[in-house]
Design an enzyme around this catalytic site. Structure first.
Site, PDB file in Angstrom:
ATOM      1  N   GLU A   9     -23.063   0.585  36.613  1.00  0.00           N
ATOM      2  CA  GLU A   9     -22.257  -0.357  35.832  1.00  0.00           C
ATOM      3  C   GLU A   9     -22.733  -0.401  34.384  1.00  0.00           C
ATOM      4  OE1 GLU A   9     -20.472  -4.913  35.906  1.00  0.00           O
ATOM      5  OE2 GLU A   9     -22.111  -4.388  37.268  1.00  0.00           O
ATOM      6  N   HIS A  45     -20.541  -7.104  37.679  1.00  0.00           N
ATOM      7  CA  HIS A  45     -20.566  -7.025  39.137  1.00  0.00           C
ATOM      8  C   HIS A  45     -21.996  -7.254  39.612  1.00  0.00           C
ATOM      9  CE1 HIS A  45     -19.143  -6.043  43.088  1.00  0.00           C
ATOM     10  NE2 HIS A  45     -19.921  -4.981  43.197  1.00  0.00           N
ATOM     11  N   LYS A  59     -24.340 -13.431  40.542  1.00  0.00           N
ATOM     12  CA  LYS A  59     -24.815 -13.136  41.896  1.00  0.00           C
ATOM     13  C   LYS A  59     -26.306 -13.440  42.030  1.00  0.00           C
ATOM     14  CE  LYS A  59     -21.460  -9.560  43.258  1.00  0.00           C
ATOM     15  NZ  LYS A  59     -20.626  -9.450  42.040  1.00  0.00           N
ATOM     16  N   PHE A  95     -16.803  -0.931  48.081  1.00  0.00           N
ATOM     17  CA  PHE A  95     -16.832   0.247  48.940  1.00  0.00           C
ATOM     18  C   PHE A  95     -15.483   0.957  48.872  1.00  0.00           C
ATOM     19  CE2 PHE A  95     -20.288  -1.085  52.273  1.00  0.00           C
ATOM     20  CZ  PHE A  95     -21.241  -1.028  51.275  1.00  0.00           C
ATOM     21  N   CYS A 100     -15.332  -5.483  48.078  1.00  0.00           N
ATOM     22  CA  CYS A 100     -15.920  -6.519  47.217  1.00  0.00           C
ATOM     23  C   CYS A 100     -15.129  -6.773  45.944  1.00  0.00           C
ATOM     24  CB  CYS A 100     -17.358  -6.141  46.878  1.00  0.00           C
ATOM     25  SG  CYS A 100     -18.396  -5.986  48.344  1.00  0.00           S
ATOM     26  N   HIS A 131     -23.973 -12.392  46.893  1.00  0.00           N
ATOM     27  CA  HIS A 131     -22.756 -11.589  46.857  1.00  0.00           C
ATOM     28  C   HIS A 131     -21.750 -12.140  47.862  1.00  0.00           C
ATOM     29  CE1 HIS A 131     -19.987  -8.491  46.298  1.00  0.00           C
ATOM     30  NE2 HIS A 131     -20.750  -7.416  46.470  1.00  0.00           N
TER      31      HIS A 131
END
Length: 414
Positions: A316, A305, A337, A401, A165, A342
């Site tokens: 975060e 994010h 988002k 990831f 991502c 996403h």
């Protein structure tokens, strides 16, 4: 010291078929998340039946007409968004000699998963003779960059990044470094993703990543809210034209903003879960500021994010509080988002575009659905509605990831 500026933008998102229309909808607090119906994709037997689809994508400027058999949808989205950015910047009119020095850097987390899914079904049900000769070039990630270079004759480095991502953010960051270090003058950089297929949805659900708020799609993506239950998967693409400042000035290019910092790190903690203390995210943001030679008190906005996952949102904010200390409460933070879902490998590039627009237009995009902030989320998340504010420096965060982290810094061009 070579400076790098942004001279073109292009995007296709669940909210619009261009960067400008997508931005306008975000600022207007609209949501691009909707129910997925079986006439679009058979999902009635799946536990997740919502997502962010790019509607009427084939009507977008730059869409490669008649390309359905030759390339996966993520490539089509990439070509359209990159073409919009190229035209916006005017670099398509440069001479053949100048095009030798234009690179193409594309990020995608998974690439042609829908094509792979269909190919596997064809092989199983109809045999190997029914596999299309386009199967491999239609699905591999680097062909997105290849098609963009072919379409415009750009003969500089042609590179793809696949870092889950954070792919789009890494593509932009690495393109920035190549220009700053004198390897290229211009780069077409960004990300594209389209995992809206049965295999993609089932796979991310199995990883316990997705929201199952099927009855209320537009409320499903809710970063930092107590009721969040996972991210909403979407598709789209975003591309930027990065250009060396003096080159841009010489040709009279429009300049949206300057890119001034980039930080990339690894958690080295877990294949999918982030470091519980946000160490990798902290280091990426810290490196980003150090590379730009700016102090944290100069940053006025962070496009986070902010995926709407219980653990991701938490770490975060821990990282932001650690880096900015008491100053964290001064900074405006939002997650777009909440509006578009996403976009996986395209998230970082589309969110970079929104960060640039926040600087260029002096407006902060909102965080939708933040009705009941969870414990510890006591910062300024720009809830519900956009806000006018002069933004001099904006940070954009992307994590993925494998514990991969990327932070970008943009500032007002002066």
């Amino acid at each position: 010291m070579r400076r790098v500026v942004i001279t073109g933008l292009g995007a296709l998102t669940p909210l619009g078929l261009s960067s400008q229309s997508s931005w306008d909808a975000v600022i207007d607090s609209k949501s691009g998340i909707s129910e997925i119906t079986d006439d679009v994709l058979r999902v009635s037997d799946l536990p997740v039946r919502i997502g962010g689809l790019v509607k009427n994508a084939d009507k977008a400027e730059g869409w490669p007409k008649g390309s359905e058999r030759r390339m996966d949808r993520f490539m089509q989205l990439a070509i359209a968004a990159a073409s919009q950015a190229v035209v916006d910047s005017g670099i398509h009119s440069l001479s053949e000699d100048e095009k030798q020095d234009i690179s193409v850097c594309v990020g995608s987390g998974i690439g042609g998963i829908a094509t792979v899914e269909q190919g596997a079904l064809t092989l199983e049900n109809e045999g190997y003779r029914r596999i299309s000769p386009f199967f491999v070039p239609a699905s591999i990630i680097n062909l997105a960059a290849g098609h963009i270079a072919l379409n415009f004759g750009f003969k500089g480095p042609n590179i793809c990044y696949s870092t889950a991502c954070s792919s789009g953010a890494h593509a932009i960051g690495e393109a920035y470094l190549s220009i700053k270090n004198g390897q290229t003058q211009i780069s077409v950089s960004g990300g594209s993703e389209s995992c809206m297929c049965r295999l993609g949805i089932a796979g991310f659900f199995a990883a316990r990543a997705l929201s199952v708020r099927n009855s209320d799609p537009q409320k499903a993506s809710r970063p930092w809210d107590r009721g969040r239950d996972g991210f909403v998967m979407s598709e789209g693409a975003g591309f930027l034209i990065l250009e060396e400042l003096e080159h841009a000035k010489k040709r009279g290019a429009k300049i949206y903003a300057e890119i001034c910092g980039y930080g990339a790190t690894a958690d080295a903690h877990h294949i999918t879960a982030p470091d519980p203390e946000g160490k990798g995210a902290y280091e990426a943001m810290k490196l980003c500021c150090e590379s730009a030679r700016i102090n944290t008190d100069e940053i006025s906005y962070i496009n986070a994010h902010g995926t709407s996952t219980p653990l991701g949102d938490k770490v975060e904010i821990l990282a932001i509080k650690r880096l900015f200390n008491d100053d964290a409460k001064r900074i405006a933070i939002s997650s777009t988002k909440s509006s578009i879902g996403h976009l996986l490998g395209a998230a970082g590039s589309v969110e970079a575009i929104f960060s640039i627009y926040s600087i260029y237009n002096s407006v902060l995009p909102p965080t939708l659905n933040l009705d009941d902030p969870d414990e510890g989320f006591d910062l300024d998340f720009v809830p519900h509605i956009s806000r006018e504010m002069d933004v001099n420096i904006a940070m954009s965060n992307s994590f993925g990831f494998g514990g991969t982290n990327a932070s970008l810094l943009f500032k007002k061009y002066k």
